[in-house]
Enzyme design. Structure first.
Site, PDB file in Angstrom:
ATOM      1  N   CYS A  89       1.048  -0.662   0.029  1.00  0.00           N
ATOM      2  CA  CYS A  89       0.047  -0.427   0.447  1.00  0.00           C
ATOM      3  C   CYS A  89       1.056   1.080  -0.085  1.00  0.00           C
ATOM      4  O   CYS A  89       0.542   2.201  -0.923  1.00  0.00           O
ATOM      5  CB  CYS A  89      -0.827   0.382   1.161  1.00  0.00           C
ATOM      6  SG  CYS A  89      -2.043  -1.276   1.354  1.00  0.00           S
TER       7      CYS A  89
ATOM      8  N   HIS B  94      -3.493   6.645   2.294  1.00  0.00           N
ATOM      9  CA  HIS B  94      -3.872   5.313   2.373  1.00  0.00           C
ATOM     10  C   HIS B  94      -4.728   5.431   2.860  1.00  0.00           C
ATOM     11  O   HIS B  94      -5.255   5.603   4.203  1.00  0.00           O
ATOM     12  CB  HIS B  94      -2.656   4.585   2.211  1.00  0.00           C
ATOM     13  CG  HIS B  94      -3.550   3.408   2.385  1.00  0.00           C
ATOM     14  ND1 HIS B  94      -3.323   2.708   0.972  1.00  0.00           N
ATOM     15  CD2 HIS B  94      -3.244   1.909   3.371  1.00  0.00           C
ATOM     16  CE1 HIS B  94      -4.034   1.606   0.862  1.00  0.00           C
ATOM     17  NE2 HIS B  94      -3.815   0.665   2.574  1.00  0.00           N
TER      18      HIS B  94
ATOM     19  N   ASN C  58      -9.911  -0.746   0.173  1.00  0.00           N
ATOM     20  CA  ASN C  58      -8.639  -0.581   0.003  1.00  0.00           C
ATOM     21  C   ASN C  58      -7.894  -1.041  -0.807  1.00  0.00           C
ATOM     22  O   ASN C  58      -8.176  -2.413  -0.998  1.00  0.00           O
ATOM     23  CB  ASN C  58      -8.498  -1.283   1.448  1.00  0.00           C
ATOM     24  CG  ASN C  58      -6.554  -1.860   1.631  1.00  0.00           C
ATOM     25  OD1 ASN C  58      -5.563  -1.311   0.556  1.00  0.00           O
ATOM     26  ND2 ASN C  58      -6.291  -1.986   2.441  1.00  0.00           N
TER      27      ASN C  58
HETATM   28  N1  ACO Z   1     -17.569  -9.761   9.826  1.00  0.00           N
HETATM   29  C1  ACO Z   1     -18.934  -9.890  11.030  1.00  0.00           C
HETATM   30  N2  ACO Z   1     -17.621  -9.396  11.527  1.00  0.00           N
HETATM   31  C2  ACO Z   1     -16.568 -10.016  11.615  1.00  0.00           C
HETATM   32  C3  ACO Z   1     -15.728  -9.993  10.279  1.00  0.00           C
HETATM   33  C4  ACO Z   1     -16.481  -9.648   9.996  1.00  0.00           C
HETATM   34  N3  ACO Z   1     -16.105  -8.987   8.575  1.00  0.00           N
HETATM   35  N4  ACO Z   1     -14.368  -9.372  10.053  1.00  0.00           N
HETATM   36  C5  ACO Z   1     -13.829 -10.312  11.640  1.00  0.00           C
HETATM   37  N5  ACO Z   1     -15.366 -10.372  12.349  1.00  0.00           N
HETATM   38  C6  ACO Z   1     -15.016 -10.024  14.340  1.00  0.00           C
HETATM   39  C7  ACO Z   1     -14.142 -10.792  14.247  1.00  0.00           C
HETATM   40  O1  ACO Z   1     -14.130 -12.407  14.311  1.00  0.00           O
HETATM   41  C8  ACO Z   1     -13.908 -10.916  15.859  1.00  0.00           C
HETATM   42  O2  ACO Z   1     -15.067 -11.809  16.374  1.00  0.00           O
HETATM   43  P1  ACO Z   1     -14.767 -12.359  17.255  1.00  0.00           P
HETATM   44  O3  ACO Z   1     -14.697 -10.215  18.744  1.00  0.00           O
HETATM   45  O4  ACO Z   1     -16.230 -13.121  18.284  1.00  0.00           O
HETATM   46  O5  ACO Z   1     -13.439 -12.627  17.575  1.00  0.00           O
HETATM   47  C9  ACO Z   1     -14.545  -9.549  15.445  1.00  0.00           C
HETATM   48  O6  ACO Z   1     -15.311  -9.002  14.327  1.00  0.00           O
HETATM   49  C10 ACO Z   1     -13.573  -8.057  15.812  1.00  0.00           C
HETATM   50  O7  ACO Z   1     -12.500  -8.640  15.263  1.00  0.00           O
HETATM   51  P2  ACO Z   1     -11.195  -7.840  14.847  1.00  0.00           P
HETATM   52  O8  ACO Z   1      -9.976  -8.141  13.922  1.00  0.00           O
HETATM   53  O9  ACO Z   1     -11.329  -7.369  16.017  1.00  0.00           O
HETATM   54  O10 ACO Z   1     -11.565  -6.135  14.249  1.00  0.00           O
HETATM   55  P3  ACO Z   1     -11.405  -5.232  13.922  1.00  0.00           P
HETATM   56  O11 ACO Z   1     -11.888  -3.717  15.093  1.00  0.00           O
HETATM   57  O12 ACO Z   1      -9.421  -4.959  14.262  1.00  0.00           O
HETATM   58  O13 ACO Z   1     -11.408  -4.506  12.665  1.00  0.00           O
HETATM   59  C11 ACO Z   1      -9.772  -5.044  10.608  1.00  0.00           C
HETATM   60  C12 ACO Z   1     -10.447  -5.641  11.839  1.00  0.00           C
HETATM   61  C13 ACO Z   1     -10.614  -4.205   9.612  1.00  0.00           C
HETATM   62  C14 ACO Z   1      -9.001  -5.344   9.584  1.00  0.00           C
HETATM   63  C15 ACO Z   1      -9.104  -3.657  11.184  1.00  0.00           C
HETATM   64  O14 ACO Z   1      -8.319  -4.818  12.101  1.00  0.00           O
HETATM   65  C16 ACO Z   1      -8.482  -3.091  10.375  1.00  0.00           C
HETATM   66  O15 ACO Z   1      -8.711  -2.563   8.904  1.00  0.00           O
HETATM   67  N6  ACO Z   1      -7.161  -2.855  10.537  1.00  0.00           N
HETATM   68  C17 ACO Z   1      -6.096  -3.124   9.238  1.00  0.00           C
HETATM   69  C18 ACO Z   1      -6.160  -2.750   8.079  1.00  0.00           C
HETATM   70  C19 ACO Z   1      -4.902  -2.181   7.289  1.00  0.00           C
HETATM   71  O16 ACO Z   1      -3.989  -0.728   7.502  1.00  0.00           O
HETATM   72  N7  ACO Z   1      -4.460  -2.393   6.044  1.00  0.00           N
HETATM   73  C20 ACO Z   1      -2.866  -2.165   6.039  1.00  0.00           C
HETATM   74  C21 ACO Z   1      -2.481  -2.071   4.231  1.00  0.00           C
HETATM   75  S1  ACO Z   1      -3.143  -3.790   3.996  1.00  0.00           S
HETATM   76  C22 ACO Z   1      -1.762  -4.001   2.502  1.00  0.00           C
HETATM   77  O17 ACO Z   1      -1.106  -3.646   2.832  1.00  0.00           O
HETATM   78  C23 ACO Z   1      -2.097  -5.174   1.114  1.00  0.00           C
END
Ligand code: ACO
Length: 342
Positions: free
Chosen positions: A129, A263, A293
């Site tokens: 990214c 980004h 993204n």
């Molecule tokens: N729908 C419903 N529930 C979900 C989903 C979904 N799509 N995905 C995860 N959950 C659940 C999980 O299983 C978890 O359940 P649990 O509590 O029962 O275990 C709960 O939701 C919370 O999951 P988290 O992973 O803690 O959710 P979070 O709020 O952290 O959001 C996300 C996840 C959106 C991926 C976030 O962490 C994020 O955006 N991270 C950074 C992304 C990023 O910056 N990427 C950069 C570069 S990408 C690249 O370089 C290619």
């Protein structure tokens, strides 16, 4: 490297002191027609429109169809930028991508063939990214030192080809598209500072491969994997540090920034960066709701939208900032030059 007053300095780079300053002369973009809505994803994995919107800010993302590859999107965006710049050739082509058409040859060479620009250097940059901001750092050096007079820099991805649509934690995030810029020396404005960095120690945070189970064993089909929480935290920290370093290098205070083009990984990341650096969210270019993204394409697609809609104005002080797999991060501080007529 110049010292940074209030932020830890995690990046290489610094104030632009080359013989001449590089600026963006024109922009372009291309997204495929296909769209995956949150409702579509509800049919594929256990998720909901409400969860995706609340946790990411994404409503839809674009997806390539049959026969449309990264180089097709990249060439369309590049052609648009060159037409707007009013140029028939450039001195080099760089494509930032982590989803090349093939391992060999580079996507930049395939773009070169599509645009019929033989004889100039063409190569890919894979910084996930952060690829487009890595390209800006290269442009700053290559144009600043006089090695080239013009550069077609493209960020392009077809990430939906890598996504595992059984992995709900990643498949809701990613989309396809391309954004491009023609860069060249400018008499006023242009790049004031660049920063770029990586830490391979974080390479397990985002990777392409089978899924790691709770016991650490890898199983299942290949797909884009991410440790979401750790990535989120590091993305916020590194982007804040980068903006601080760029401001220090450019001699700007956060109040001086007119537009931030970050980004587009997660709306909550952008909101956290806005809050911590004290620049209102209204000054951030945000289109993650419609694009998802798109990795290396996200910054140049957002930039093209900002330029096309008049959001970017002559002499605006603009910060580009990215973070991605690797882990990689970086950015550029640029005084916007009025792009060629569109
Ligand atoms: N729908 C419903 N529930 C979900 C989903 C979904 N799509 N995905 C995860 N959950 C659940 C999980 O299983 C978890 O359940 P649990 O509590 O029962 O275990 C709960 O939701 C919370 O999951 P988290 O992973 O803690 O959710 P979070 O709020 O952290 O959001 C996300 C996840 C959106 C991926 C976030 O962490 C994020 O955006 N991270 C950074 C992304 C990023 O910056 N990427 C950069 C570069 S990408 C690249 O370089 C290619």
């Amino acid at each position: 490297m110049p010292s940074v007053s209030t932020f830890p300095d995690t990046t290489a780079g610094g104030a632009a002191t080359p013989a001449r300053l590089a600026g963006i002369l024109a922009t372009g973009s291309c997204v495929p027609d296909g769209v995956i809505s949150n409702a579509d994803l509800e049919q594929l994995v256990e998720t909901s429109d409400a969860w995706i919107l609340e946790r990411t800010g994404i409503s839809q993302r674009h997806k390539v169809g049959a026969g449309v590859t990264t180089s097709v999107l990249a060439a369309a965006a590049g052609r648009m930028a060159m037409e707007r710049a009013g140029v028939e050739t450039v001195d080099a082509i760089i494509v930032a991508t982590c989803t090349p058409d093939t391992f060999v040859p580079s996507t930049a060479c395939l773009v070169q063939r599509r645009l019929n620009l033989p004889g100039i250097p063409a190569f890919d940059v894979n910084a996930a990214c952060s690829g487009f901001v890595y390209g800006l750092a290269l442009a700053n050096s290559l144009i600043g030192q006089g090695a080239i007079n013009s550069l077609l820099l493209i960020g392009a991805e077809s990430l939906t080809q890598l996504v595992d649509y059984t992995d709900r934690s990643t498949c809701v995030l990613f989309g396809d598209g391309a954004g491009a810029a023609v860069l060249g020396p400018v008499a006023s404005g242009g790049m004031r500072a660049v920063r770029w960095a990586a830490d391979g120690g974080g390479s397990d945070l985002i990777y392409h491969g089978p899924k790691a189970g709770e016991d650490g064993a890898m199983s299942g089909p290949d797909g884009l994997r991410m440790l979401g929480k750790g990535t989120f935290r590091l993305a916020v920290e590194r982007m804040i540090e980068t903006v601080g370093a760029l401001c220090a290098d450019a001699g700007w205070s956060p109040d001086d920034i007119d537009v931030v083009i970050p980004h587009q990984a997660n709306l909550r990341i952008i909101e956290a960066v806005s809050k911590r650096i004290g620049v209102p969210l209204s000054r951030f270019m945000v289109n993650i709701d419609r694009m998802g993204n798109t990795s290396a394409a996200s910054i140049p697609i957002a930039m093209d939208e900002a330029a096309s809609t008049g959001r970017l104005r002559d002499s605006d002080r603009v910060i580009f900032v990215g973070f991605g797999a690797g882990i990689t991060w970086g950015g550029a501080a640029m005084e916007w030059t009025r792009p060629a007529s569109r």
